[in-house]
Each structure stands twice: as structure tokens, then as C-alpha cells.
Motif scaffolding. Structure first.
Motif, PDB file in Angstrom:
ATOM      1  N   SER A 268      17.780 -37.566  52.060  1.00 36.48           N
ATOM      2  CA  SER A 268      16.626 -36.743  52.443  1.00 36.48           C
ATOM      3  C   SER A 268      16.473 -35.502  51.570  1.00 36.48           C
ATOM      4  CB  SER A 268      16.754 -36.322  53.909  1.00 36.48           C
ATOM      5  OG  SER A 268      18.014 -35.720  54.143  1.00 36.48           O
ATOM      6  N   SER A 269      17.180 -35.432  50.467  1.00 32.70           N
ATOM      7  CA  SER A 269      17.103 -34.256  49.592  1.00 32.70           C
ATOM      8  C   SER A 269      15.689 -33.908  49.144  1.00 32.70           C
ATOM      9  CB  SER A 269      18.001 -34.458  48.366  1.00 32.70           C
ATOM     10  OG  SER A 269      19.361 -34.485  48.732  1.00 32.70           O
ATOM     11  N   LEU A 276       9.084 -31.966  49.574  1.00 34.94           N
ATOM     12  CA  LEU A 276       8.230 -33.127  49.813  1.00 34.94           C
ATOM     13  C   LEU A 276       8.199 -33.418  51.302  1.00 34.94           C
ATOM     14  CD1 LEU A 276       9.192 -35.586  46.904  1.00 34.94           C
ATOM     15  CD2 LEU A 276       7.422 -33.820  46.950  1.00 34.94           C
ATOM     16  N   LYS A 277       7.230 -34.201  51.710  1.00 32.76           N
ATOM     17  CA  LYS A 277       7.092 -34.524  53.130  1.00 32.76           C
ATOM     18  C   LYS A 277       7.759 -35.843  53.482  1.00 32.76           C
ATOM     19  CE  LYS A 277       2.788 -31.939  53.770  1.00 32.76           C
ATOM     20  NZ  LYS A 277       3.504 -30.839  54.436  1.00 32.76           N
ATOM     21  N   ASP A 280      10.725 -41.507  51.253  1.00 35.10           N
ATOM     22  CA  ASP A 280      10.483 -42.949  51.123  1.00 35.10           C
ATOM     23  C   ASP A 280      10.774 -43.391  49.684  1.00 35.10           C
ATOM     24  OD1 ASP A 280       9.495 -45.532  50.931  1.00 35.10           O
ATOM     25  OD2 ASP A 280       7.629 -45.099  52.010  1.00 35.10           O
ATOM     26  N   PRO A 281      11.710 -44.311  49.483  1.00 35.90           N
ATOM     27  CA  PRO A 281      12.078 -44.689  48.107  1.00 35.90           C
ATOM     28  C   PRO A 281      10.976 -45.402  47.340  1.00 35.90           C
ATOM     29  CG  PRO A 281      13.128 -46.158  49.693  1.00 35.90           C
ATOM     30  CD  PRO A 281      12.507 -45.047  50.487  1.00 35.90           C
ATOM     31  N   LEU A 282       9.934 -45.882  48.020  1.00 30.28           N
ATOM     32  CA  LEU A 282       8.828 -46.535  47.327  1.00 30.28           C
ATOM     33  C   LEU A 282       7.662 -45.584  47.064  1.00 30.28           C
ATOM     34  CD1 LEU A 282       8.709 -50.111  48.912  1.00 30.28           C
ATOM     35  CD2 LEU A 282      10.125 -49.206  47.048  1.00 30.28           C
ATOM     36  N   ASP A 283       7.832 -44.332  47.461  1.00 32.11           N
ATOM     37  CA  ASP A 283       6.804 -43.329  47.215  1.00 32.11           C
ATOM     38  C   ASP A 283       6.934 -42.816  45.776  1.00 32.11           C
ATOM     39  OD1 ASP A 283       5.952 -40.314  47.117  1.00 32.11           O
ATOM     40  OD2 ASP A 283       4.942 -41.125  48.885  1.00 32.11           O
ATOM     41  N   VAL A 286       8.435 -39.313  45.357  1.00 33.06           N
ATOM     42  CA  VAL A 286       9.875 -39.297  45.640  1.00 33.06           C
ATOM     43  C   VAL A 286      10.649 -39.847  44.448  1.00 33.06           C
ATOM     44  CG1 VAL A 286      11.693 -40.231  47.125  1.00 33.06           C
ATOM     45  CG2 VAL A 286       9.534 -39.450  48.132  1.00 33.06           C
ATOM     46  N   GLN A 287      10.167 -40.940  43.896  1.00 38.47           N
ATOM     47  CA  GLN A 287      10.824 -41.525  42.722  1.00 38.47           C
ATOM     48  C   GLN A 287      10.864 -40.538  41.564  1.00 38.47           C
ATOM     49  OE1 GLN A 287       8.510 -45.057  42.055  1.00 38.47           O
ATOM     50  NE2 GLN A 287       9.425 -46.190  43.766  1.00 38.47           N
ATOM     51  N   GLN A 288       9.742 -39.853  41.356  1.00 42.73           N
ATOM     52  CA  GLN A 288       9.692 -38.883  40.265  1.00 42.73           C
ATOM     53  C   GLN A 288      10.611 -37.693  40.535  1.00 42.73           C
ATOM     54  OE1 GLN A 288       7.985 -39.402  37.327  1.00 42.73           O
ATOM     55  NE2 GLN A 288       9.270 -37.663  36.699  1.00 42.73           N
TER      56      GLN A 288
END
Length: 723
Positions: A268-269, A276-277, A280-283, A286-288
Motif C-alpha cells: 500500500s506504499s 495515490l488513492k 491496484d497493481p493494474l492501475d 500505480v505501476q508508474q
């Protein structure tokens, strides 16, 4: 008269100097790196004649470390300063250390054919004639390999082995050999029983404590090449800039010793420190975020090893919070570190908020369907057994059943369920028992060791992890013999074919003395210590019957907690009909997670090894065991045997006083006394409790408990570690 008085005073002063104790007592700080004078006159003469000088060409940080180690060690072992130079000058023998690239002397020996199969970390040690002089060469393809070879050479001297006509080659069987520190940022250590965390974040990055250097030296001496600094129950703050500057200082100190730094990543870092809100690993955001964070880490630490992750287990956040899989989460992080050669170690120790029909099944159930879906720089890190580092467990069913995914072994060196900080339990036999277990993945002989070293499924990415038992206690591990577990883990991580007795022999000689009157009985004591502990805690396959939460002391009566699988009664299933967890087809059928030959062995009560009997079977109290005794009597005798074994350990150690310095002798003697007292506690509490179901008397030869069951149930261990 005046001259006689002066002479007498001089003699007295010399005697005072001679018998003045060292500035530091023999407190265990030096671990197995005790470079005291070789007290075998024949060997000492051989070494002195064979090593007139040390020749190391090249001045890289790692070769400088090797040179400093040799200067210190040889001065102590040989009793004199051995000159160092960049070329051989003496008429007698030399020790030459280096690589063909760093050393013209090594290059002149044309060792390329011997070195080509040794990789980046392997080495050779061999006798050679150089310029007509008999010498010893430690050679490798890299400086790190040369350092590992240097420590091996010193081990030969410490254990009084001949270096005449020596010819040794060694290369690690597993690529990533890692310590997992469960250290919190406030310097407490989860399941740590030897003081606080080594990492003094307040003084870093400016002050590099000598302990950091000695820690790196000790790890390099046994081939450990990675360290995860922080707890798997991760704190996102360690990924912030202010901590990364401090982590960089440690990485810089460790680098010359071949020790890479890894960090735990809280899933959840992106929310907690990235504003970030979602995590989600597919967001895409988040990936960036993770890619940017990885790039920031590598700017500080160019050889950063990567991330260790605990997700969706014991309340930790993870990809399942967003309806994603473990592979989705691991692959996102793997993509972030891949450009810089980093890896992700994704732990398979999982259980969610819903109680499964059998806790032992959950990891396999979640991960088996994901086989082959992880990125090539991901390893799934699997505990040696399916429950949780119990005194004894059958090997985890994931080993051998996920051929498309590199699996990384996770052992626990710290003794969470093994007496914690005061019980002597040499764990190499436990490690070997698991490593030598046959999975039958590719037929008979497909051992767990061959699964994790990549042999079975041709994986190039291989790894093994050990949960550290190291802290700020002066002797590093709390119990003096706890050092042997750190040492044996490292040696087996390098070469899992080594024997437990062989490793114990090395450690004892390097740590105490080469005198066989000490080595033989104490090695025997060590070799039987784990079995003794199993007997007085969890014999015949019993498991997870320890105290609530802190896991200290017996607690087979624990029930009525938030979850059934957080209780002891869930695991032992004792009732008036019998005892044990039925994992066959008539019970949870966890046995079906193993491959057919293993299933067949465990399913049949007659072929199931008795050490796992109650792990897989619920059996009546009058079941006839291999000894011919009924199960109740056998259980009672096993508990008594465990106590008797500890008492024998006490007798053995008490007879060793003349071989051991007073401080370490007293330390071990006191801890064995604690162990005996707690072994009796375990025996009495467990037998009284299980007797309420068996309703049978204790057999002859089993000591009667000193107190009632109610007395033991009311014991409140306020000072147990971890409370």
C-alpha cells in the motif's frame, strides 16, 4: 640488593602482563572468526613454512578486504606478521590470491579451463609451483570469488587441515543466498531473541558502526550474498528518501563483501507515501509510481537487489484487496526493478480472513493455479513447511508441484517455535531433513534441494532465505550455540550436500577448540539437540500447541480465539477417541496436494513416518506404534525422552569446563539449566492436558508432574519475548 629488587620487580611486571586478561572477554563477539594461535605444533610449523608472504595484486575494495582479513588472521593464527606484497619475493612459500584479470601471477598459471565453470562466485584453492617456489593459490573469476576462497583457506587453517598438495574447487549451488531480517524501524525485532536491530537509523548515514563491517565479514565467510534489512510486515517509510540515504550507507559498507541489500515493499506504499488513492497493481498510475520509486532507489544503490513482499496475509495489504492475483502484484514490482537487474521475492505464507478447512492447504490452493504466470525475475518464497516454522513439519507441498515457477526456500534461523532465545537446538538437521525430502517431481530422487537449486526444472533464478537470529547482543545471537544456526544456514545455502555433522565439526573447531575430547561429545550433543526439542514439545507430528501469540511455552489448551486456526485445539484435535489432525481423504485431504508417491506414503498409517504420524492422521489412544507401545504410552515416553536428552546435554557440557573459557562456559551452562526447567514444563503441561482425553495413567518411567493442570494453565509468562 638494588639490582636484585629491580630484577624481581621486572619479573613481576612481566608476569602481570602475561596473565592480564584480554581487554574484551571471550563473550562470543568474534563468532567463528577466532584467529587465535594454532596450538597444533606440527600444523603450525607447516603453515609457517608454507606461508612466508601474502601476494595480492590489485587494489579493488574487495581485494583490499581480502588482504586486511589475511593480515589479521595470519598474524593471529601463525603468531607472527606475514608480509604482504604485489609480487612474490621470498625464497619460501607464498599465498597468492586474485583473478587472472587482477593478478599477473594468477594469469601466468593458465587456470582458465579450471575457472571457466566456477561462475562469478566460485573459486579454487590449489598448490602450485611459482618461480620454482611451492606456493598456494586462491583464484577466481571475480574479486568476490577470491574473497570467498580466502575465507575457505582460513577455515582450513582454523580447523588444522593440511595445505600441502591442496586441490579444492567450490561454487555455490544456489544463486541468491539471503538473510531476512524481521527488523522494525523502531529497532525492535519481530521474533528476535538477541537484542535490538543492528541498524541504528539515528546515527546512519554518518556513522558506520564496526558491527556492520563485522556482520558483513561473517556473512561473506559463509557465502551469504544478500540481506533484507526490514520486516516482512513492512513499513512504507523505509522507501522514503530520508531512509534510502541511510540504506545507501549500509549498502556501501556491505558491497566489498559481496553482500547486496534488499528491502521489504509494503504493497500500500503508493497510498501511504505516494498520495495515490489506490494501490491496484493494474492501475497505470500505480505501476508508474513503483517504476519511479525503483529508479530512485537505484540512483542511491546501483546494485540494489530488489524487493521482498508479504501480501494478503495476517492483515497485510496486497493485490487481492483489488480483486487481483499474487502474480499481478509480483509482476508489477518485477517490471519496476527489471531494468536494473532486480528481483522480487514474493512470499507464499498467506491466509486470509476466512478460516479454510485446513490452514496447511491455503498456500498451495492460492499459488498452484498461478504456476507459469510470474515474470522471469520473480521467485515465490515458500516456508519449509505448510504451517509456520514448527519444530518439525513435512516439506511444503508446493515444492515439486510448481515446475514453471522458481521457488525460493524460506527457513527460520531465529527460534520462534524452538525455545526462543535460551534453548540449544542445532537446526542443520532440520534444514537437511527438509532439503533431502523427495518430492518425486521427476521421479525418485527429486529432492526439495534439487527443486530450489534449479536442477529439477532448469531454473536459472534460484534462491534461499533464512529469517535472521541476529541482534545487538554482544554475542550476536543470544545463545552462544545460536551462532551455529547462522553458520550452518550459510554453509548449506552455498552447498546443500554438506552434512550436519561436518558443519558442526567446522563450527566447533573455529568457535571453541580443535581438541577432539571436546569436539566429539559436543558435536554429538548438537546433533541430537533438535530431536530432543521436538520430543519435549511436539512429538509424533503434533504441531502449533505453543503459547498464544508470543508462542512461548506450552499451550495445548488454547481455544476460543478470533479464528479457529489461531488455536491449539484446531491442530491437535484431541478427544476421548484419540489425537491428531486427519489430512487424508477422510479429513481435510491436504495430502492430495503432494504428488502421488508422496501421497501414498503419507496416506497409509503403516508407511507414514512416525515423526509425521499425528500430522496426517487422527489415531486412537490405543493405536500400536512402531515400538509396540500404545499411542498414549509412546507419547508420554517421547516427552520424557526429550527431558532426559536435555539432562544428558547438561552432563556433557559440565564435563567440558576445562576446554572452554569461563564466560562462555557459564553462559551455556545457565541456558541449559533454563532449557531443562522449560522442557519439564512442556512435558508436564502437555501430558496432563492430553491425559484429560486419554484418561490413562502415565506409564512407568515417566516422571509425575509437580503441579496440577490448572496450575500450568494459569501460568502467565509476562516477560516472554514478543509480548
Amino acid at each position: 640488593m638494588k639490582n636484585k629488587t629491580i630484577a624481581l620487580l621486572t619479573i613481576l611486571m612481566l608476569l602481570c602482563v602475561a596473565f592480564t586478561p584480554p581487554a574484551h572477554a571471550e563473550d562470543g563477539y568474534r563468532l567463528w572468526q577466532r584467529y587465535d594461535l594454532v596450538n597444533n605444533s606440527d600444523r603450525l610449523k607447516e603453515y609457517q613454512q608454507s606461508i612466508a608472504e601474502v601476494v595480492i595484486e590489485g587494489n579493488s575494495p574487495t581485494l583490499s578486504v581480502a588482504k586486511n582479513e589475511l593480515n589479521m588472521a595470519l598474524q593471529g593464527l601463525l603468531g607472527r606478521t606475514i608480509p604482504s606484497s604485489s609480487r612474490q619475493t621470498q625464497s619460501s612459500g607464498a599465498l597468492v590470491v586474485g583473478t587472472p584479470a587482477s593478478s599477473a601471477t594468477v594469469a601466468s598459471l593458465k587456470l582458465n579451463n579450471k575457472l571457466k565453470n566456477l561462475g562469478d562466485e566460485g573459486y579454487l584453492i590449489q598448490s602450485a609451483t611459482i618461480n620454482g617456489k611451492k606456493s598456494t593459490v586462491v583464484a577466481a573469476n571475480t574479486d568476490i570469488g577470491a574473497l570467498y576462497g580466502t575465507f575457505h583457506f582460513l577455515r582450513l587453517l582454523q580447523t588444522h587441515q593440511s595445505i600441502q598438495n591442496v586441490a579444492i574447487t567450490s561454487t555455490p549451488k544456489i544463486k541468491h543466498r539471503v538473510l531476512n531480517h524481521w527488523d522494525n524501524l523502531d529497532r525492535t525485532v519481530e521474533r528476535g531473541y538477541s537484542g535490538f536491530s543492528l541498524w541504528d537509523w539515528h546515527k546512519l548515514p554518518d556513522y558506520i558502526d564496526q558491527r556492520y563491517i563485522d556482520y558483513a565479514r561473517a556473512n561473506a565467510s559463509i557465502g551469504i550474498n544478500g540481506t533484507v534489512l526490514t520486516n516482512v510486515n513492512a513499513n512504507a517509510l523505509v522507501l522514503t528518501e530520508e531512509y534510502l540515504i541511510k540504506v545507501k550507507a549500509l549498502a556501501d559498507a556491505f558491497r566489498p563483501y559481496g553482500l547486496k541489500v534488499y528491502l521489504t515493499a509494503r504493497f500500500s506504499s503508493p497510498i501511504e507515501i505516494g498520495e495515490l488513492k489506490t494501490a491496484d497493481p493494474l492501475d497505470a498510475q500505480v505501476q508508474q509510481w513503483w517504476k519511479d520509486k525503483a529508479a530512485e532507489i537505484y540512483r542511491h544503490i546501483p546494485d540494489f537487489g530488489g524487493f521482498l513482499v508479504k501480501a494478503n496475509s495476517e492483515g497485510q495489504p496486497g493485490p487481492q484487496n483489488y480483486g487481483r492475483t499474487h502474480a499481478d502484484g509480483a509482476n508489477m514490482l518485477a517490471d519496476a526493478v527489471a531494468p536494473n537487474g532486480g528481483i522480487v521475492m514474493w512470499r507464499a505464507f498467506v491466509y486470509d480472513d476466512k478460516v479454510p478447512d485446513d490452514r496447511a492447504k491455503q498456500a498451495y490452493t492460492e499459488f498452484k493455479p498461478l504456476d507459469g504466470t510470474f515474470r522471469k525475475n520473480v521467485m515465490v518464497q515458500v516456508k519449509n513447511g505448510a504451517i509456520d516454522f514448527q519444530p518439525r513439519e513435512p516439506f511444503h507441498p508446493m515444492f515439486g508441484t510448481m515446475p514453471k515457477t522458481p521457488l525460493m526456500m524460506e527457513f527460520q534461523i531465529t527460534q520462534e517455535y524452538l525455545g526462543q532465545g535460551t534453548h540449544l537446538a542445532y537446526l542443520s538437521p532440520l534444514f537437511k531433513e527438509v532439503l533431502e525430502s523427495d518430492t518425486y517431481a521427476k521421479g525418485k530422487g527429486s529432492t526439495v534441494a534439487k527443486v530450489i537449486d534449479g536442477t529439477i526444472d532448469n531454473h536459472a533464478l534460484t534462491g534461499i532465505a533464512g529469517v535472521s537470529n541476529i541482534g545487538t547482543d554482544r554475542n550476536w545471537t543470544g545463545h552462544q550455540f545460536g551462532q551455529a544456526n547462522w553458520y550452518s544456514y550459510g554453509r548449506l545455502a552455498w552447498d546443500h550436500t554438506l552434512g550436519s555433522a561436518e558443519i558442526a565439526d567446522e563450527w566447533l573447531k573455529m568457535t571453541f577448540t580443535n581438541n577432539n575430547q571436546f569436539i566429539s561429545p559436543v558435536k554429538q550433543m548438537m546433533m541430537g539437540s533438535h530431536e530432543a526439542l521436538v520430543n519435549y514439545m511436539t512429538p509424533l507430528g503434533l504441531h502449533h500447541i505453543m503459547g498464544w501469540s508470543h508462542h512461548f511455552g506450552p499451550g495445548p489448551w488454547i481455544k476460543d480465539k478470533q479464528r479457529a486456526d489461531w488455536t491449539s485445539v484446531y491442530y491437535h484435535q484431541a478427544d476421548e477417541n484419540g489425537i491428531g489432525f486427519d489430512r487424508t481423504a477422510t479429513g481435510s485431504n491436504a495430502i492430495a496436494q503432494y504428488l502421488p508417491p508422496v501421497q501414498k506414503k503419507f496416506r497409509n498409517v503403516k508407511t507414514c513416518p512416525e515423526k509425521f504420524l499425528l500430522w496426517f492422521h487422527h489415531l486412537p489412544w490405543d493405536y500400536k506404534t512402531e515400538s509396540g507401545r500404545e499411542l498414549w504410552n509412546e507419547l508420554a515416553y517421547r516427552y520424557q525422552s526429550g527431558v532426559d536428552s536435555v539432562r544428558q546435554m547438561q552432563q556433557t557440557w559440565n564435563s567440558m569446563e576445562r576446554f572452554v573459557d569461563p564466560e562462555r562456559f557459564r553462559h551455556v551452562k545457565t541456558f541449559l539449566s533454563i532449557q531443562e526447567k522449560e522442557a519439564v514444563w512442556w512435558r508436564d503441561a502437555c501430558l496432563l492436558y492430553f491425559q484429560t482425553f486419554s484418561k490413562r495413567p502415565l506409564p512407568q518411567g515417566v516422571e509425575k508432574p509437580a503441579h496440577t493442570l490448572e496450575y500450568y494453565m494459569q501460568i502467565d509468562p509476562k516477560f516472554a519475548p514478543g509480548i
